[in-house]
Design a protein around this motif. Sequence first.
Motif, PDB file in Angstrom:
ATOM      1  N   VAL A   1      -8.567   8.545   0.265  1.00 22.88           N
ATOM      2  CA  VAL A   1      -9.107   7.237  -0.106  1.00 22.88           C
ATOM      3  C   VAL A   1      -8.503   6.160   0.791  1.00 22.88           C
ATOM      4  N   ARG A   2      -7.216   6.274   1.039  1.00 24.04           N
ATOM      5  CA  ARG A   2      -6.541   5.308   1.927  1.00 24.04           C
ATOM      6  C   ARG A   2      -7.128   5.367   3.324  1.00 24.04           C
ATOM      7  N   ASP A   3      -7.358   6.582   3.819  1.00 21.23           N
ATOM      8  CA  ASP A   3      -7.952   6.737   5.147  1.00 21.23           C
ATOM      9  C   ASP A   3      -9.360   6.144   5.196  1.00 21.23           C
TER      10      ASP A   3
ATOM     11  N   MET B   1      -0.021  -7.769  -4.666  1.00 24.03           N
ATOM     12  CA  MET B   1      -1.025  -6.782  -5.079  1.00 24.03           C
ATOM     13  C   MET B   1      -0.535  -5.417  -4.629  1.00 24.03           C
ATOM     14  N   VAL B   2      -0.629  -4.453  -5.518  1.00 24.00           N
ATOM     15  CA  VAL B   2      -0.156  -3.103  -5.220  1.00 24.00           C
ATOM     16  C   VAL B   2      -1.349  -2.165  -5.219  1.00 24.00           C
ATOM     17  N   HIS B   3      -1.509  -1.421  -4.127  1.00 21.13           N
ATOM     18  CA  HIS B   3      -2.565  -0.424  -4.000  1.00 21.13           C
ATOM     19  C   HIS B   3      -1.902   0.947  -3.909  1.00 21.13           C
ATOM     20  N   VAL B   4      -2.118   1.780  -4.908  1.00 28.07           N
ATOM     21  CA  VAL B   4      -1.589   3.143  -4.893  1.00 28.07           C
ATOM     22  C   VAL B   4      -2.796   4.058  -4.749  1.00 28.07           C
ATOM     23  N   MET B   5      -2.820   4.843  -3.666  1.00 31.03           N
ATOM     24  CA  MET B   5      -4.020   5.589  -3.308  1.00 31.03           C
ATOM     25  C   MET B   5      -3.707   7.014  -2.894  1.00 31.03           C
TER      26      MET B   5
ATOM     27  N   VAL C   1       0.862  -1.179   0.000  1.00 33.67           N
ATOM     28  CA  VAL C   1       0.000   0.000   0.000  1.00 33.67           C
ATOM     29  C   VAL C   1       0.898   1.229   0.000  1.00 33.67           C
ATOM     30  N   CYS C   2       0.554   2.188  -0.860  1.00 36.98           N
ATOM     31  CA  CYS C   2       1.364   3.390  -1.025  1.00 36.98           C
ATOM     32  C   CYS C   2       0.434   4.577  -1.256  1.00 36.98           C
ATOM     33  N   THR C   3       0.840   5.734  -0.791  1.00 37.65           N
ATOM     34  CA  THR C   3       0.059   6.947  -0.984  1.00 37.65           C
ATOM     35  C   THR C   3       0.736   7.852  -1.998  1.00 37.65           C
ATOM     36  N   GLY C   4      -0.098   8.429  -2.870  1.00 34.51           N
ATOM     37  CA  GLY C   4       0.332   9.462  -3.806  1.00 34.51           C
ATOM     38  C   GLY C   4      -0.344  10.772  -3.426  1.00 34.51           C
ATOM     39  N   THR C   5       0.248  11.881  -3.807  1.00 38.33           N
ATOM     40  CA  THR C   5      -0.231  13.193  -3.365  1.00 38.33           C
ATOM     41  C   THR C   5      -1.338  13.784  -4.232  1.00 38.33           C
ATOM     42  N   SER C   6      -1.545  13.241  -5.422  1.00 36.43           N
ATOM     43  CA  SER C   6      -2.556  13.776  -6.338  1.00 36.43           C
ATOM     44  C   SER C   6      -2.915  12.688  -7.348  1.00 36.43           C
TER      45      SER C   6
ATOM     46  N   GLY D   1      -8.527   1.186 -12.054  1.00 38.07           N
ATOM     47  CA  GLY D   1      -8.630   2.493 -11.421  1.00 38.07           C
ATOM     48  C   GLY D   1      -7.816   3.598 -12.053  1.00 38.07           C
ATOM     49  N   ALA D   2      -7.163   3.328 -13.168  1.00 40.02           N
ATOM     50  CA  ALA D   2      -6.285   4.323 -13.780  1.00 40.02           C
ATOM     51  C   ALA D   2      -7.046   5.529 -14.328  1.00 40.02           C
ATOM     52  N   GLN D   3      -8.321   5.364 -14.655  1.00 39.68           N
ATOM     53  CA  GLN D   3      -9.079   6.498 -15.202  1.00 39.68           C
ATOM     54  C   GLN D   3      -9.229   7.614 -14.181  1.00 39.68           C
ATOM     55  N   ASP D   4      -9.643   7.272 -12.958  1.00 38.41           N
ATOM     56  CA  ASP D   4      -9.835   8.293 -11.927  1.00 38.41           C
ATOM     57  C   ASP D   4      -8.549   8.600 -11.163  1.00 38.41           C
ATOM     58  N   SER D   5      -7.712   7.607 -11.048  1.00 41.70           N
ATOM     59  CA  SER D   5      -6.410   7.717 -10.378  1.00 41.70           C
ATOM     60  C   SER D   5      -6.503   8.167  -8.928  1.00 41.70           C
ATOM     61  N   GLU D   6      -7.584   7.767  -8.251  1.00 44.91           N
ATOM     62  CA  GLU D   6      -7.666   7.992  -6.811  1.00 44.91           C
ATOM     63  C   GLU D   6      -7.155   6.764  -6.075  1.00 44.91           C
ATOM     64  N   TRP D   7      -7.374   5.595  -6.701  1.00 43.24           N
ATOM     65  CA  TRP D   7      -6.912   4.318  -6.158  1.00 43.24           C
ATOM     66  C   TRP D   7      -6.651   3.420  -7.353  1.00 43.24           C
ATOM     67  N   ILE D   8      -5.413   3.064  -7.546  1.00 44.87           N
ATOM     68  CA  ILE D   8      -5.054   2.159  -8.640  1.00 44.87           C
ATOM     69  C   ILE D   8      -4.559   0.855  -8.028  1.00 44.87           C
ATOM     70  N   LEU D   9      -5.148  -0.236  -8.491  1.00 44.33           N
ATOM     71  CA  LEU D   9      -4.780  -1.573  -8.048  1.00 44.33           C
ATOM     72  C   LEU D   9      -4.015  -2.252  -9.170  1.00 44.33           C
ATOM     73  N   ILE D  10      -2.848  -2.777  -8.839  1.00 45.87           N
ATOM     74  CA  ILE D  10      -2.036  -3.522  -9.798  1.00 45.87           C
ATOM     75  C   ILE D  10      -1.928  -4.945  -9.274  1.00 45.87           C
ATOM     76  N   ASP D  11      -2.476  -5.894 -10.032  1.00 44.73           N
ATOM     77  CA  ASP D  11      -2.460  -7.299  -9.650  1.00 44.73           C
ATOM     78  C   ASP D  11      -1.267  -7.979 -10.306  1.00 44.73           C
ATOM     79  N   LEU D  12      -0.307  -8.367  -9.496  1.00 49.11           N
ATOM     80  CA  LEU D  12       0.889  -9.052  -9.984  1.00 49.11           C
ATOM     81  C   LEU D  12       0.900 -10.513  -9.534  1.00 49.11           C
ATOM     82  N   GLY D  13      -0.264 -11.031  -9.199  1.00 50.33           N
ATOM     83  CA  GLY D  13      -0.366 -12.409  -8.741  1.00 50.33           C
ATOM     84  C   GLY D  13      -0.047 -12.542  -7.271  1.00 50.33           C
ATOM     85  N   ASP D  14       1.177 -12.911  -6.942  1.00 54.71           N
ATOM     86  CA  ASP D  14       1.581 -13.073  -5.546  1.00 54.71           C
ATOM     87  C   ASP D  14       1.696 -11.750  -4.805  1.00 54.71           C
TER      88      ASP D  14
END
Length: 116
Positions: free
Chosen positions: A94-96, A86-90, A39-44, A71-84
């Motif tokens: 949204v994270r809160d 999962m990456v959540h960039v928020m 899980v990672c936070t982005g500023t915008s 989620g790339a269209q809105d870019s508030e929360w993007i989930l990347i599924d790499l199998g083993d």
Amino acid sequence: MQPKSLTTLVIKALEELKGLDIVTLTVKDVSTVTDVMIVCTGTSNRHVKSLAENVVQKVKAKKILPLGVEGAQDSEWILIDLGDVMVHVMQQRVRDYYGLEELWGRKKTPVKRGKK
């Protein structure tokens, strides 16, 4: 690629573009979907999108194709599924709101910047 190596690769990609509050959640004992969540936070919206794109670019360079990116269209929360892994960039709000760390109730491991 093993989950540990993939996790390291993803974290480096997030750190490279100044991702904030990066944590890993080990969920392999409670999930059949994945072993690790990052899980990672982005500023915008732009920052979230750039972070996610950098992760995808870095894993593709290692011949790993994401199973999905959502989620790339809105870019508030993007989930990347790499199998083993999962990456959540928020964005922070949204994270809160979703509180993934608390939801999964797993031990979170903060990533220390500059650690190689």
